[in-house]
Design an enzyme around this catalytic site. Sequence first.
Site, PDB file in Angstrom:
ATOM      1  N   ASN A 160       5.480  -6.633   6.010  1.00 57.00           N
ATOM      2  CA  ASN A 160       5.074  -7.999   5.679  1.00 57.00           C
ATOM      3  C   ASN A 160       5.111  -8.261   4.186  1.00 57.00           C
ATOM      4  O   ASN A 160       5.271  -9.394   3.748  1.00 57.00           O
ATOM      5  CB  ASN A 160       3.638  -8.254   6.151  1.00 57.00           C
ATOM      6  CG  ASN A 160       3.549  -8.518   7.635  1.00 57.00           C
ATOM      7  OD1 ASN A 160       4.511  -9.001   8.232  1.00 57.00           O
ATOM      8  ND2 ASN A 160       2.417  -8.202   8.222  1.00 57.00           N
ATOM      9  N   ARG A 168      -9.764 -19.418   3.989  1.00 53.85           N
ATOM     10  CA  ARG A 168      -8.777 -19.606   5.053  1.00 53.85           C
ATOM     11  C   ARG A 168      -9.418 -19.861   6.418  1.00 53.85           C
ATOM     12  O   ARG A 168      -8.927 -20.666   7.191  1.00 53.85           O
ATOM     13  CB  ARG A 168      -7.874 -18.373   5.132  1.00 53.85           C
ATOM     14  CG  ARG A 168      -6.916 -18.318   3.968  1.00 53.85           C
ATOM     15  CD  ARG A 168      -6.116 -17.041   3.990  1.00 53.85           C
ATOM     16  NE  ARG A 168      -5.066 -17.099   2.979  1.00 53.85           N
ATOM     17  CZ  ARG A 168      -4.297 -16.069   2.663  1.00 53.85           C
ATOM     18  NH1 ARG A 168      -4.471 -14.915   3.264  1.00 53.85           N
ATOM     19  NH2 ARG A 168      -3.357 -16.193   1.749  1.00 53.85           N
ATOM     20  N   ALA A 170       0.830  -1.203   0.000  1.00 56.66           N
ATOM     21  CA  ALA A 170       0.000   0.000   0.000  1.00 56.66           C
ATOM     22  C   ALA A 170       0.869   1.259   0.000  1.00 56.66           C
ATOM     23  O   ALA A 170       0.637   2.183  -0.781  1.00 56.66           O
ATOM     24  CB  ALA A 170      -0.934  -0.002   1.208  1.00 56.66           C
ATOM     25  N   GLY A 174       3.994 -14.127   0.109  1.00 56.01           N
ATOM     26  CA  GLY A 174       4.126 -15.072  -0.996  1.00 56.01           C
ATOM     27  C   GLY A 174       4.062 -14.472  -2.385  1.00 56.01           C
ATOM     28  O   GLY A 174       4.215 -15.184  -3.378  1.00 56.01           O
ATOM     29  N   GLY A 175       3.818 -13.169  -2.473  1.00 61.41           N
ATOM     30  CA  GLY A 175       3.830 -12.511  -3.783  1.00 61.41           C
ATOM     31  C   GLY A 175       2.706 -12.929  -4.716  1.00 61.41           C
ATOM     32  O   GLY A 175       2.857 -12.909  -5.934  1.00 61.41           O
ATOM     33  N   GLU A 210      -3.752  -3.028   4.693  1.00 64.87           N
ATOM     34  CA  GLU A 210      -4.178  -3.748   5.896  1.00 64.87           C
ATOM     35  C   GLU A 210      -4.548  -2.804   7.043  1.00 64.87           C
ATOM     36  O   GLU A 210      -5.303  -3.180   7.944  1.00 64.87           O
ATOM     37  CB  GLU A 210      -3.081  -4.724   6.344  1.00 64.87           C
ATOM     38  CG  GLU A 210      -3.537  -5.714   7.406  1.00 64.87           C
ATOM     39  CD  GLU A 210      -2.434  -6.674   7.872  1.00 64.87           C
ATOM     40  OE1 GLU A 210      -1.326  -6.619   7.324  1.00 64.87           O
ATOM     41  OE2 GLU A 210      -2.705  -7.467   8.786  1.00 64.87           O
TER      42      GLU A 210
END
Lengths: 126, 519
Positions: B87, B339, B60, B92-93, B478
């Site tokens: 982070n 998840r 961001a 994991g990209g 986030e």
Amino acid sequence: MLRVLSALCLAALLSAPGAQAMKLKDYHQEIMTNEQGKVECSACHGEAKRKSIPKMSACESCHGTAAEMAELTKRPEGAGHSVEPNPHDSLHYGSDLPCTYCHQEHKESKVYCNQCHEFKYPKMKR
Amino acid sequence: MKQKDLISPGRRQLLRGGAAMAVSVAGLGAMSAQAAECTGDKPPRFDEIVDVLVIGSGFAGMSAALQAKEAGASVMVIDKMPVFGGNSTINGGAMAVAGSKLQDKEGIKDSVDTMVADMLKAGRGMNDVEMLKLVCNGTAESCQWLEAYGVEWKPFVQHFGGHSLPRVLQTVQSSGAGIIRPLIKAAKQHGIEMRNQTKLESFVKDQAGRVIGVQVRDGYYFPKERTGKMRLIGARKGVIMATGGFSRDLEYRQMQQPKLNGELDSTNHPGATSEALKQMMLIGANPIHLDQIQLGPWASPDEKGFGTASQFNTIATYPSGIVVDVRTGERFFNELADRKARADAIMTRRDEQGNPVYPVGFTNAKGAAKAQTLEWGMKYKVIQKADTLEELAALYQIPAKALKAQVARWNDAVKAGEDKEFGRPMQKAMALEEGPWYGVRMWPKVHYCMGGVKVNTQSQVLHLVSNEPIDGLYAAGEATGGIHGASRLGACAVAEGVVTGRNAGRICAASAAIELKQA
């Protein structure tokens, strides 16, 4: 025997205000000691007060730039997972990490990457 | 020759000069009085002034900074950590994109509406729908924007849990570093000031209540709270908060969710704490969904953090393998559920004393063909190899007969194209015919904070009482709350970070500048 020990302790106490009491890595001891046998704190800390953490530029002035350091610990061409990653040129951080986050002069050094990883760098001077 | 002789007197002199220069920081005067509740008569004088000040250097923050720079603003990015990327650079990209070129190539018909529907379903309907649409709508174009800055994707689309179809792109590095490093490089090239070890202490507001800058600790040494020199940085157009979540803030996360105690590891970097969020709340920001904290269901208890298993499980075990209870050898959940569903299912596996009984996920060599972390995981014995199913069963003390029967049942389901037991999507499902097998023990880790401050579609932080924008304050990624509702889908944080970051950067850069005074 006890007397000798306490005399030694007393001597150590009297002669060790501040910097002299700080442990140095043996490979830095000689370089940082001046002609009068005194450790030159300013070599790393400059004019800053004690307990300040030296800037990366202090390390770089003797050891070269971060990029030069990365070159020294470069992995061989085409190295696989059996060779640990270059600690000075990380996939995640490049060469941005200031030296002092791993290399600590007055206590044991540690590997910043190993907050997540398990890399082994046996040649790192702790 | 002795070591000492190697260092020339000139170099030692330089060393001293350099160190001396490094400590000469501008004096600050009566600065603390100007912080946060700055309502005095005298306008504050700033040590430095820019148009747009970005706090945080993850997806961001870097997207906001570059977008604002493209619009012609002067931009500074500060980060409290010694390194940039938070982070984002250790993730994991993977980025969910609705309508990518790679989807076209594979004949996958996707749309913004489908992506919105998937995320709403996972979010249990708690999502901020306007923000959700903004994110999904921006993914395809933002994907191209990233490519223009040098981001490279693997040449295939992946199917992550909870998505109704394959829409996930992943950097060739299998890491968010494949996005963050190019963006940092571009930022430096384009004259964006990048400052690490610079921690936000509090906001500076003018008499009208507008955020006009921040007080920082310059030279902050994480996590030593009292390090660094206090300085004031002014922002003529605005401050963009891209400060992430608080997964590593044990105290604060337990206030929200007492069960997320110290026994649970986190995938996050140690700087993922709550101070920035609290500073926003102190000036009236509205916290949304703070107790919605996500666990990553692909992590392994046999290593720290995100590790090698998370990558392995997302690209191999979950899409191309199965997960079994070691006591029965049987599957017990849909491995491609979202998840929350997966993490909740895994954490039901406990013995009579309530201790975890780690389930085992596995696939074979074919299923693991694309897993870049396989070799690394095996090196650290997080991932283990077995030539036969009997060996795999012995390795993890699974009843062998039951395990073989489960594999046979799974293969039948793949052939039928339907998972009658757990309703797993079968588009990319693969029969598990032959070894060698690769197994990994699994237990969730604290991964992502769905909650954060409430923003509008202009990325302005809204005031708790008035529900009107707090002037001069923007937030993205986030740090904001509500977009994902109760459970964020995989690969949607990169999407959110980049899209909302650019949104904030563009709007902040286009806003009217105020006049500020330099110290």
